[in-house]
Design a protein around this motif. Structure first.
Motif, PDB file in Angstrom:
ATOM      1  N   SER A  34       0.853  -1.183   0.000  1.00 50.86           N
ATOM      2  CA  SER A  34       0.000   0.000   0.000  1.00 50.86           C
ATOM      3  C   SER A  34       0.891   1.236   0.000  1.00 50.86           C
ATOM      4  N   HIS A  35       0.266   2.394  -0.053  1.00 50.16           N
ATOM      5  CA  HIS A  35       1.033   3.645  -0.055  1.00 50.16           C
ATOM      6  C   HIS A  35       0.219   4.713   0.655  1.00 50.16           C
ATOM      7  N   GLU A  36       0.892   5.789   1.054  1.00 46.32           N
ATOM      8  CA  GLU A  36       0.212   6.821   1.839  1.00 46.32           C
ATOM      9  C   GLU A  36       0.795   8.185   1.512  1.00 46.32           C
ATOM     10  N   LEU A  37      -0.100   9.152   1.434  1.00 45.95           N
ATOM     11  CA  LEU A  37       0.279  10.534   1.166  1.00 45.95           C
ATOM     12  C   LEU A  37       0.247  11.313   2.473  1.00 45.95           C
ATOM     13  N   TRP A  38       1.373  11.961   2.817  1.00 46.79           N
ATOM     14  CA  TRP A  38       1.464  12.806   4.000  1.00 46.79           C
ATOM     15  C   TRP A  38       1.494  14.250   3.519  1.00 46.79           C
ATOM     16  N   ARG A  39       0.703  15.093   4.129  1.00 52.27           N
ATOM     17  CA  ARG A  39       0.605  16.447   3.620  1.00 52.27           C
ATOM     18  C   ARG A  39       0.635  17.459   4.762  1.00 52.27           C
ATOM     19  N   GLY A  40       1.294  18.595   4.526  1.00 52.86           N
ATOM     20  CA  GLY A  40       1.272  19.683   5.488  1.00 52.86           C
ATOM     21  C   GLY A  40       2.271  19.503   6.617  1.00 52.86           C
ATOM     22  N   THR A  41       2.089  20.299   7.658  1.00 53.87           N
ATOM     23  CA  THR A  41       2.993  20.250   8.799  1.00 53.87           C
ATOM     24  C   THR A  41       2.842  18.925   9.534  1.00 53.87           C
ATOM     25  N   GLY A  42       3.941  18.514  10.173  1.00 54.54           N
ATOM     26  CA  GLY A  42       3.900  17.275  10.926  1.00 54.54           C
ATOM     27  C   GLY A  42       4.141  16.030  10.100  1.00 54.54           C
ATOM     28  N   ASP A  43       4.634  16.200   8.857  1.00 56.49           N
ATOM     29  CA  ASP A  43       4.870  15.011   8.032  1.00 56.49           C
ATOM     30  C   ASP A  43       6.160  14.282   8.425  1.00 56.49           C
ATOM     31  N   MET A  44       6.971  14.912   9.278  1.00 60.06           N
ATOM     32  CA  MET A  44       8.206  14.308   9.789  1.00 60.06           C
ATOM     33  C   MET A  44       9.141  13.856   8.664  1.00 60.06           C
ATOM     34  N   GLY A  45       9.235  14.676   7.638  1.00 60.25           N
ATOM     35  CA  GLY A  45      10.171  14.376   6.553  1.00 60.25           C
ATOM     36  C   GLY A  45       9.643  13.416   5.517  1.00 60.25           C
ATOM     37  N   ARG A  46       8.353  13.067   5.602  1.00 59.46           N
ATOM     38  CA  ARG A  46       7.760  12.143   4.638  1.00 59.46           C
ATOM     39  C   ARG A  46       6.775  12.895   3.744  1.00 59.46           C
ATOM     40  N   ASP A  47       6.797  12.601   2.450  1.00 56.91           N
ATOM     41  CA  ASP A  47       5.801  13.140   1.529  1.00 56.91           C
ATOM     42  C   ASP A  47       4.855  12.032   1.072  1.00 56.91           C
ATOM     43  N   VAL A  48       5.419  11.056   0.368  1.00 61.72           N
ATOM     44  CA  VAL A  48       4.641   9.891  -0.053  1.00 61.72           C
ATOM     45  C   VAL A  48       5.432   8.646   0.345  1.00 61.72           C
TER      46      VAL A  48
END
Length: 333
Positions: A34-48
């Protein structure tokens, strides 16, 4: 004129680039659970993030860091972005990723390219330059010292698994094709013709079994298997034509399943179904007449979208045999 998709990707706003990469990963289902999109503040250095197993971030995972910039990704930015991973993993926020990919449509600076090409040199630079170039830029108004835990994370990470993709490299990935179709109306082109095997395969046994019953109803003769029907002067050519149609539709499905978003093929089949279901459910003199009427209707259907453009009569007719296989539109009732 061929569309330059790399230019279009470079023009995407930063958040839309993340969405594009997320759609690209959706097609790489063979690589990820699976995969996940992280967006905005608090992504801890992760985008996708792409998860290798159902354990997600508690198992192997890959980080795709999207950097939509007006120029190539600088050396300073590369160190800071990767530094966030070491900082957060060192305090137990998540495990170290299996790999780290910079998705920078305008590419990376030559110095970044050199570091990625020399993994141990990159690791050494992280340890040597943390205090001077990284520690004060990870968290606003804070300085993050090179703790033993961060040192351990840097030493544990496999720097050979750092990569970069610019827009041109992204476009060249075959898995990117469905995203290009969805985002920029890319034409995936025509599908190849199907190859009809000499022997009857399990995937076609259901609809062929139904056809054999129709042949017996029409008569003359009995047809205990496909070999008998293929040798029949009355029905041999008919059965060969149906198999050609079926395998053309299978090749069509396989091609567009890999080159377009998932809903494109679903919508195409749904339109074919609704285009023939009324004729299928009508009263007919016999089952073979029903089949021929459905085939005539399927041949002239004009499904919408890019798949409708590339679907010849035999593909639409073969799709009806797939419906018979599934019990959705059985030939023998």
């Amino acid at each position: 004129m061929r569309i330059n998709h790399a230019i279009l990707i470079r023009a995407l706003p930063p958040d839309r680039l993340e969405d594009f990469v997320n759609d690209w990963l959706a097609q790489r289902c063979k690589d990820y659970h699976s995969h996940e999109l992280w967006r905005g503040t608090g992504d801890m250095g992760r985008d996708v993030t792409g998860y290798v197993t159902d354990k997600r971030m508690e198992g192997p995972w890959d980080n795709f860091q999207c950097k939509q910039l007006s120029k190539s990704l600088s050396e300073s930015s590369a160190f800071i972005e990767l530094g966030k991973i070491f900082m957060h993993s060192s305090v137990g926020e998540y495990s170290l990723p299996r790999s780290y990919i910079f998705v920078a449509p305008r590419g990376v600076a030559r110095a970044v390219q050199q570091f990625i090409a020399h993994p141990e040199r990159f690791r050494t630079a992280f340890l040597e330059r943390w205090d001077s170039d990284i520690s004060g830029k990870l968290v606003e108004k804070q300085s993050i010292p090179l703790s033993p835990e961060i040192v351990a994370a840097i030493k544990a990470f496999d720097f050979t698994n750092i990569h970069w993709l610019d827009a041109a490299r992204l476009v060249e990935d075959p898995a990117c094709k469905p995203a290009l179709v969805k985002w920029f109306d890319e034409d995936p082109g025509p599908s190849p013709r199907g190859v009809v095997p000499d022997q009857i395969e399990a995937s076609e046994s259901s609809y062929i079994g139904q056809l054999l019953k129709l042949y017996e109803e029409k008569g003359p003769g009995t047809f205990p298997d496909a070999t008998t029907a293929l040798a029949s002067p009355e029905f041999g050519k008919h059965l060969r034509d149906q198999r050609t149609r079926f395998f053309d539709s299978v090749a069509f499905d396989r091609f567009y399943r890999d080159s377009t978003p998932e809903d494109y093929l679903f919508n195409f089949k749904d339109e074919v179904y609704h285009g023939v279901v009324e004729i299928h459910d009508d009263e007919h003199a016999n089952g073979l007449t029903r089949l021929r009427q459905v085939m005539q209707q399927a041949a002239i259907l004009q499904p919408s979208g890019i798949l409708g453009k590339h679907a010849g009569p035999q593909v639409k007719q073969g799709t009806c045999h797939q419906f018979a296989n599934d019990g959705r539109l059985p030939w023998h009732r």
